[in-house]
Design a protein around this motif. Structure first.
Motif, short mmCIF file in Angstrom:
data_model
loop_
_atom_site.label_atom_id
_atom_site.label_comp_id
_atom_site.label_asym_id
_atom_site.label_seq_id
_atom_site.Cartn_x
_atom_site.Cartn_y
_atom_site.Cartn_z
N HIS A 129 2.22 1.65 -3.36
CA HIS A 129 1.29 2.33 -4.33
C HIS A 129 0.88 3.82 -3.84
O HIS A 129 0.49 4.65 -4.69
CB HIS A 129 -0.06 1.60 -4.32
CG HIS A 129 0.17 0.21 -4.89
ND1 HIS A 129 -0.80 -0.73 -4.56
CD2 HIS A 129 0.91 -0.07 -5.97
CE1 HIS A 129 -0.57 -1.78 -5.22
NE2 HIS A 129 0.61 -1.42 -6.11
N ARG B 268 -8.60 6.31 -8.73
CA ARG B 268 -9.14 5.13 -8.29
C ARG B 268 -8.15 4.48 -7.07
O ARG B 268 -8.81 4.29 -5.96
CB ARG B 268 -9.67 4.14 -9.06
CG ARG B 268 -10.67 4.57 -10.19
CD ARG B 268 -11.21 3.49 -10.86
NE ARG B 268 -10.48 2.86 -11.73
CZ ARG B 268 -10.00 3.05 -12.96
NH1 ARG B 268 -10.93 3.81 -13.56
NH2 ARG B 268 -9.16 2.40 -13.86
N ARG B 269 -7.11 4.44 -7.63
CA ARG B 269 -6.06 3.65 -6.50
C ARG B 269 -6.14 4.52 -5.22
O ARG B 269 -6.20 4.14 -4.15
CB ARG B 269 -4.95 3.43 -7.01
CG ARG B 269 -3.79 2.95 -6.22
CD ARG B 269 -2.41 2.81 -6.63
NE ARG B 269 -2.03 2.23 -7.88
CZ ARG B 269 -1.22 2.43 -8.69
NH1 ARG B 269 -0.22 3.15 -8.41
NH2 ARG B 269 -0.88 1.58 -9.62
N LYS C 116 -6.92 5.66 -13.37
CA LYS C 116 -6.36 4.65 -12.68
C LYS C 116 -5.99 4.90 -11.37
O LYS C 116 -6.06 4.48 -10.33
CB LYS C 116 -5.57 3.75 -13.49
CG LYS C 116 -4.98 2.44 -12.89
CD LYS C 116 -3.92 1.95 -13.74
CE LYS C 116 -4.36 1.41 -14.99
NZ LYS C 116 -3.36 0.78 -15.94
N ASP D 220 0.88 -1.09 0.08
CA ASP D 220 -0.03 0.10 0.07
C ASP D 220 0.85 1.17 -0.07
O ASP D 220 0.59 2.05 -0.65
CB ASP D 220 -0.89 0.12 1.18
CG ASP D 220 -2.20 -0.89 1.07
OD1 ASP D 220 -2.43 -1.69 0.02
OD2 ASP D 220 -2.84 -1.18 1.81
N SER E 103 1.70 6.93 -6.44
CA SER E 103 0.52 7.86 -7.16
C SER E 103 0.68 9.23 -6.55
O SER E 103 0.60 10.35 -7.46
CB SER E 103 -0.97 7.31 -6.20
OG SER E 103 -1.05 5.91 -6.67
N THR F 157 -9.20 4.31 -2.99
CA THR F 157 -9.20 3.26 -2.31
C THR F 157 -8.38 3.11 -1.07
O THR F 157 -8.41 2.70 0.00
CB THR F 157 -8.96 1.94 -3.47
OG1 THR F 157 -9.93 2.01 -4.12
CG2 THR F 157 -9.16 0.76 -2.57
#
Length: 1017
Positions: free
Chosen positions: A434, A497-498, A494, A431, A438, A501
């Motif tokens: 990511h 969205r990531r 994308k 996590d 991001s 979440t």
């Protein structure tokens, strides 16, 4: 199509006609076109690059010699990558070189795929020297002021900005160097502030004496991205100013008064902003924004350290501590700035313990989101869903919760904070990777968009050619693919969205690691850390909350596995309610009752709106949670709005008749009737909590449920009584009060009159006795316990006190007895009570005759002065005697100032006076009668609107009290927590309880004035 056009298309040009025209300009005539086009391949926007090149060559012919360079190792001549990348990335920086051709030597910088950041101290020295100040001085003083200083400082700043942009654009991976670029931009901004302060000292010394200026020490505290060393190419620089006077013995040996120091400090701060941003031939750099200071723009521009501490210890809002997380001294007196950082540090890292901390922070987020223009919502890189703000909020909140006990988490930069949180085990490695990836991607998007014009923007462009250029810019020099506008938008979607979440999951999920060991990757939290996280969310009983989480996630069942995945989000939704502890307990009870039901697990997994609605209701309504605990199957309604439409009276009555036909035993039948009523109350309450019903629809639906229940009970009572003896009489139940007006709430009693009429040939005495037996059985059936007991039942209390002679009179009378009583002995208040009389259940023929009998009583042809005085006397007496002892009249929504009673008594007075002549006033409901009075000119439209607003709000508060506590109350709550719950129910945003209270008190005060004007006047 010409060969040149084909070449331009191949190399990514968009405006072919314009670019062909520029390629033919005389400035490019002597250049080899093939070599030039080959050099332009490295430009993100080749159209912009060729246009900028023509302009630059025209203004600075020496650039011709810089179009190529000799490779330092191979000795081969090659195109100047730095030049062409800059030409295709920033029109604003090319404009700078056109304005200042003396700085085109910046294009001689060697490009490197792995650049090294400039030294912050060197930048500081450079900008101080630009204005003639000595970098080695403890208090640098510029030798330049005014226009000359502004030009020199801004020109030197942009020179360094060009150097940084070239290193950034030539780096192999824009994402990898993003933190380095942000840090250098912050260092460059700090250096500019240092240079501006040196200029300010020189300018202010011309107004005050030099000694007075020298005695004032000023520290500039960087906030936000500047303080965190993660600044954008163009952004407001958020600052605060701390001042201190020199100690005794310095300079003239005196100590300046604080007032004089503040005056000098204000002058210095103003001069700094002027130097940085005032209109000039060389444009301003960026806005210096001091609005994050205590009290914002209304507060003093400069303060002493003690003044800052006094404010933060006593008055600061929660969001201010979140802002202070990034605070760092960037210019001025470094020692004073460091003392400021040390002094506020304990306040920052204990701020999450403050009451309502998370609620206030969430409210701030809502305000930010609400301020996004509808036209920009889909283009926001920073503030939109899945944007930079989501990453920053998540990281900062984790830091504020956990850094109190773990100093390694006290990192200002976002990327550094993510790394620290990962190392400490608060974010799983996957996590974290990511989240970091991001964040870097979004920041590079932001940088490249801003770099073009050096304008402050966070919006994704819409023009296809701009999107294509941006796609190339984000991909970087080493990318092997040829990105398109669509691929950029797909990648951005994308990432959003990531981020969305991760934002929902990361903050909550580590709590679960303690209870259920979510995964090997997510390191388990220590118990105290998990409790700290829960407390920050707003859970009061953190030990109990952990126990519920353990129960919900323990084991290897499908339910436990699914709830381990769902609870991170559910915990947040529950925390949005007023009482997350009660909500979590209720969720556990429902889950334990329904956990193996496929539809329940499917609803939680597949219907986000239903799951969120469930969590909201569980943490905001004791009434619903109590009813759901005994009827958990009703949880299915949350996923289907059609199930939340209240059943009409006719549908309920048909169901009751069907139940009675299959259950002839009175005890069984009445139990089923009461269960139907309880089910409908739950349905109405859930629909109400979900915003699916208006206030009027709620009243009507509750009235239908009560009416069906009373009619069913009457039918059961008649069947029971008539089974043992012949029917001697027919009974009518007449609704009175709010029940008669169909204006009841969740806690309303059933005010009724009982009327009977003997059947033809029956003895009147025996008929009266049978009528009393029917009434007795009906009241017992509706109120007495049944077997098996109905858990959490809200028993319908039947109140017949409005009958003639009140409690001293017979509970049931014949129609003739009523007629005689009202003709001979009726009091004005009894005629007034009949204004609400509405047949509820029983003989239709008797109902018609009863209404015909009471109409002349309640709609008299003339209301005499004696009757009018008596009504006013009773109203005044009721206000003084019926108000509970110690109750604040201003807060009692029924009997208090401007409450339900005031509005209803005024309307009923008009009905008594005018309904005989005006049929529109002949209604049992309050608002239709009020509207009719307005139409008749009895009250002005604005006054009628005021009364309606007060009446509706008072009714909402009564319902909210029951929904929130499960108990009826006619008081506006005094407890802040209860007031918050009621305020939210009445449509106010979280944290607006005080505003709601003020609005109610003001509204009812004005309504009371209208009431007194028309009732007593």
């Amino acid at each position: 199509m010409s060969s040149l056009t084909r070449t331009l298309i191949t190399q990514g040009f968009s405006d072919l006609e314009k670019s062909e025209r520029f390629l033919g300009f005389r400035e490019l005539a002597e250049l080899d076109q093939a070599e030039l086009l080959a050099a332009l391949r490295v430009a993100n926007d080749p159209d912009l690059a060729v246009q900028s090149l023509v302009r630059l060559l025209s203004a600075a012919p020496e650039v011709y010699s810089k179009l190529t360079r000799t490779h330092p190792e191979s000795g081969e001549v090659e195109s100047n990558e730095a030049l062409f990348r800059l030409l295709g990335a920033s029109e604003a920086l090319v404009d700078f070189l056109i304005r200042h051709p003396e700085h085109v030597d910046v294009l001689d910088m060697p490009s490197s795929p792995e650049p090294v950041a400039a030294d912050g101290a060197a930048l500081r020295s450079s900008l101080l020297e630009a204005v003639g100040a000595d970098p080695a001085s403890s208090m640098p003083l510029a030798t330049m002021t005014g226009c000359a200083a502004r030009l020199a400082l801004r020109t030197r700043y942009r020179r360094h900005l060009c150097e940084l942009a070239i290193r950034d654009l030539c780096a192999a991976s824009p994402q990898d160097v993003m933190p380095l670029v942000g840090a250098e931009l912050a260092d460059l901004a700090a250096a500019a502030m240092e240079g501006a302060l040196a200029v300010a000292r020189a300018q202010v010394a011309g107004v005050f004496c030099a000694e007075a200026v020298a005695r004032v020490h000023l520290a500039i505290i960087g906030m936000g991205k500047c303080g965190a060393r993660e600044l954008n190419y163009i952004s407001d620089v958020d600052v605060m100013y701390v001042i201190e006077t020199a100690p005794p013995g310095v300079n003239d040996g005196g100590r300046a008064g604080e007032a004089d120091a503040v005056t000098v400090g204000n002058a210095l701060a103003a001069a700094i902003s002027q130097t940085i941003y005032a209109p000039e031939r060389e444009p301003g750099l960026w806005e210096v924004d001091a609005s994050l200071r205590p009290e914002g723009k209304d507060g003093p521009l400069v303060r002493t350290l003690d003044s800052y501490l006094s404010y933060y210890q006593r008055w600061a809002h929660d969001w201010e501590f979140q802002a202070l997380l990034k605070a760092r001294v960037i210019a001025g007196d470094a020692e004073l700035g460091e003392r400021f950082e040390e002094a506020i540090s304990p306040l920052i890292w204990t701020s999450s313990e403050r009451e309502g901390f998370v609620t206030s922070v969430q409210a701030m987020r809502r305000r930010v989101t609400a301020n996004i223009k509808a036209s920009e919502a889909g283009r926001q890189i920073k503030l939109g869903k899945g944007g930079l703000r989501d990453v920053e909020f998540t990281v900062q909140l984790l830091q504020l919760v956990h850094a109190k006990n773990d100093k390694s988490l006290r990192v200002k930069a976002t990327t550094g904070a993510i790394a620290a949180l990962t190392k400490a085990g608060f974010i799983g490695r996957t996590d974290a990777a990511h989240l970091d990836e991001s964040y870097r991607y979004l920041r590079v998007l932001e940088h490249r968009i801003q770099l073009v014009q050096l304008r402050r923007t966070h919006l994704m462009p819409t023009a296809p050619e701009q999107l294509r250029a941006l796609a190339r810019a984000v991909a970087g020099p080493m990318s092997l693919k040829r990105p398109s506008a669509q691929s950029l938008l797909d990648d951005w979607a994308k990432v959003k969205r990531r981020v969305s979440t991760l934002h929902e999951r990361i903050f909550y999920r580590p709590i679960l690691a303690t209870a259920a060991h979510l995964s090997a990757e997510d390191l388990a939290l220590a118990t105290d850390a998990a409790r700290a996280r829960l407390a920050a969310l707003g859970y009061r009983d953190t030990v109990g909350a952990q126990r519920h989480i353990e129960a919900l996630t323990a084991g290897v069942s499908r339910r436990a596995a699914l709830q381990r995945q769902l609870l991170p989000v559910l915990l947040g939704w529950l925390a949005d309610g007023v009482d997350p502890d009660a909500g979590l307990l209720a969720f556990r009870r429902v889950s334990e009752a329904l956990g193996t039901s496929h539809w329940y697990l499917g609803m939680l997994r597949d219907h986000q709106a239903a799951a969120e609605r469930l969590c909201h209701v569980l943490s905001s309504s004791r009434l619903v949670t109590d009813l759901l605990a005994v009827s958990p199957e009703a949880t299915a309604w949350f996923g289907n709005d059609k199930e939340l439409v209240p059943l009409s009276f006719d549908v309920q009555w048909a169901e009751i008749q069907s139940k009675m036909s299959r259950h002839p035993e009175p005890s069984d039948a009445i139990r089923l009737i009461r269960l139907i009523r309880q089910r409908e109350i739950l349905r109405i309450a859930i629909a109400d909590c979900s915003g699916l019903l208006t206030q009027d629809q709620v009243c009507a639906a509750l009235s239908d449920a009560d009416r069906a229940s009373v009619l069913g009970a009457l039918l059961v009572a008649e069947a029971d009584v008539y089974a043992g003896e012949p029917a001697l009489t027919r009974l009518l139940v007449v609704a009175m009060g709010r029940q008669g007006g169909r204006e009841i709430g969740y806690g309303s009693d059933a005010d009724v009159l009982f009327v009977h009429r003997a059947v033809e040939g029956a003895d009147s005495g025996q008929a009266q006795q049978q009528a009393r037996l029917l009434v007795s059985k009906l009241m017992v059936m509706l109120t007495q316990p049944v077997r098996p007991a109905i858990q959490a039942e809200r028993v319908l209390s039947v109140d017949a006190d409005l009958r003639p002679e009140g409690k001293n009179g017979p509970i049931v009378r014949s129609l003739d007895a009523y007629k005689e009583y009202y003709a001979r002995w009726s009091s004005p208040w009894e005629a007034q009570a009949l204004l609400r009389a509405l047949p509820l259940a029983g003989s239709d023929e008797l109902a018609t005759d009863f209404v015909r009998m009471v109409d002349p009583v309640r709609y008299p042809s003339l209301l005499g002065e004696a009757e009018l005085r008596e009504i006013k006397r009773i109203k005044a007496r009721m206000e003084s005697e019926r108000l509970p002892r110690g109750a604040d009249p201003a807060r009692h929504v029924k009997l208090g100032r401007g409450g339900l009673s005031d509005v209803e008594w005024l309307v009923q007075l008009w009905q008594l006076q005018h309904a005989h002549a005006h049929e529109a006033l002949r209604t049992t409901a309050t608002l239709p009668a009020l509207y009719a009075a307005c139409e008749l000119g009895l009250i002005a439209a604005e006054e009628a609107q005021l009364l309606e607003s007060a009446w509706r709000l008072a009714g909402k508060i009564r319902n909210a009290n029951v929904i929130w506590t499960g108990k009826p109350s006619d008081m506006l709550p005094s407890s802040r927590r209860d007031l918050e719950a009621v305020a939210r129910w009445c449509g106010y945003e979280p944290g607006q309880a005080a505003a709601f209270e003020e609005d109610y008190l003001g509204l009812t005060r004005r309504a009371r004035a209208v009431f007194e004007k028309h009732f007593y006047g």
